[in-house]
Scaffold this motif. Structure first.
Motif, short mmCIF file in Angstrom:
data_model
loop_
_atom_site.label_atom_id
_atom_site.label_comp_id
_atom_site.label_asym_id
_atom_site.label_seq_id
_atom_site.Cartn_x
_atom_site.Cartn_y
_atom_site.Cartn_z
N ARG A 194 -24.07 19.84 -3.38
CA ARG A 194 -22.80 20.48 -3.75
C ARG A 194 -21.79 20.07 -2.69
O ARG A 194 -22.11 20.10 -1.50
N LYS A 195 -20.58 19.78 -3.10
CA LYS A 195 -19.59 19.29 -2.13
C LYS A 195 -19.36 20.29 -0.99
O LYS A 195 -19.35 19.92 0.18
N GLU A 196 -19.21 21.56 -1.34
CA GLU A 196 -18.88 22.54 -0.29
C GLU A 196 -20.06 22.76 0.66
O GLU A 196 -19.89 23.04 1.84
N GLN A 238 -19.59 18.58 -12.64
CA GLN A 238 -18.58 18.20 -13.63
C GLN A 238 -18.12 16.77 -13.34
O GLN A 238 -17.81 16.01 -14.23
N ALA A 286 -20.63 29.43 -7.66
CA ALA A 286 -20.24 28.02 -7.82
C ALA A 286 -20.66 27.53 -9.21
O ALA A 286 -21.59 28.06 -9.81
N ASN A 345 -17.28 17.62 -7.70
CA ASN A 345 -17.79 18.90 -7.17
C ASN A 345 -19.22 18.74 -6.64
O ASN A 345 -19.75 19.61 -5.96
#
Length: 242
Positions: free
Chosen positions: A173-175, A7, A2, A94
Motif C-alpha cells: 500500500r502506498k501509505e 485502483q 483504506a 494507491n
C-alpha cells in the motif's frame, strides 16, 4: 478504512546499467498488467548509468506514452532505499510494486500479488523463494548457500514471520511504504530485510506469494563480498535495535 485493492499500480524500477534488460522488462510489464486490466504506470529511477540506460528509457517513454512510462533519473548511484523514496514522489498509484529491472522478477507474478492482497486485505504482499513452489534458478551453489544462510540467520535472530526477507519483489500500500521508508535506516541488501522487520513491528499485515527467481540474463550481478559484510553488520544492528 483504506481501499481494499489497487485502483492504480505504480511500479518502481531502480536501474543501473540495465539497457539490455529494460525494454524486455517494460514490455512484459505492459503486456501482463494490460492483459489483466490493471491501470498502471512504470517509474524508472536510473542512477546515472554510463551504458545508455536513460536513452533506452526515453525511447520507451515515446513508445508507451509518458502516462505509462516515467523516467525520473538521479545524477549518480545513491542506493536502493533512496531510489524508492525518489520514485515514490512521482507515484500516483494507491499501491506500489517494487522489483528488479534485470529480469530476475517476472511480471507474471504481479496479478497473483494483487489477488493475494484482495484475499486477505494485506498491507504488503511479498514474493517468496522459500515457500510452496517458489525457487531460485541460475545461481551456483555458493550463491544459493549465501542466500539461504542469510535468510536462516535472519529468521533465527529476528523472527519476522515472513519466509523471504532478502527478496525485493513486493506489493505495498502506498501509505504503508511511505511510513516504512520514514523508519528504515539500512542501505543496500539489508534494506529489504529491515522493511519486513519494521512492518511487523508496526503491526502491518504481510501476505506471501511463491515466486521463481531467475538469475540475471544480461549484465553483472551486483552482489559482492562487501555486500555480504554489510548485510551481516546490518543484521546484527537490527537484532540489537528491534
Amino acid at each position: 478504512m483504506a481501499a481494499r485493492g489497487p485502483q492504480r499500480l505504480s511500479v518502481l524500477l531502480p536501474t543501473y546499467n540495465e539497457r539490455d534488460n529494460l525494454p524486455l522488462v517494460v514490455w512484459l510489464l505492459a503486456r501482463t498488467l494490460g492483459d489483466s486490466g490493471i491501470d498502471f504506470e512504470i517509474i524508472i529511477i536510473d542512477d546515472g548509468s554510463p551504458d545508455g540506460t536513460q536513452e533506452v528509457a526515453r525511447q520507451l517513454e515515446k513508445i508507451y506514452g509518458s502516462d505509462k512510462i516515467l523516467l525520473r533519473p538521479r545524477a549518480r548511484k545513491l542506493g536502493l532505499g533512496t531510489a524508492y523514496i525518489h520514485g515514490m514522489k512521482y507515484a500516483t498509484g494507491n499501491f506500489i510494486v517494487i522489483m528488479d529491472a534485470d529480469l530476475s522478477h517476472h511480471p507474471k507474478f504481479i496479478p497473483e500479488f494483487i489477488r493475494k492482497q484482495k484475499e486477505g486485505n494485506f498491507d504488503i504482499v511479498s514474493g517468496t523463494r522459500y515457500k510452496g513452489n517458489g525457487g531460485v534458478y541460475g545461481w551456483d551453489l555458493k550463491r544459493k548457500l549465501i542466500s539461504r544462510g542469510a535468510n536462516f540467520l535472519t529468521q533465527v535472530l529476528l523472527r519476522p514471520g515472513a519466509s523471504d526477507l532478502t527478496g525485493s519483489f513486493r506489493l505495498y500500500r502506498k501509505e504503508v511504504l511511505q511510513k516504512l521508508m520514514e523508519k528504515c535506516v539500512s542501505k543496500g541488501y539489508v534494506f529489504q530485510m529491515e522493511m519486513i522487520v519494521r512492518a511487523r513491528q508496526m503491526g502491518f499485515t504481510i501476505g506471501e506469494v511463491p515466486i521463481s527467481f531467475v538469475d540475471r540474463v544480461y549484465g553483472e550481478s551486483k552482489l559482492g563480498g562487501n555486500e555480504i559484510v554489510s548485510f551481516l553488520k546490518g543484521l546484527l544492528t537490527l537484532f540489537a535495535t528491534t
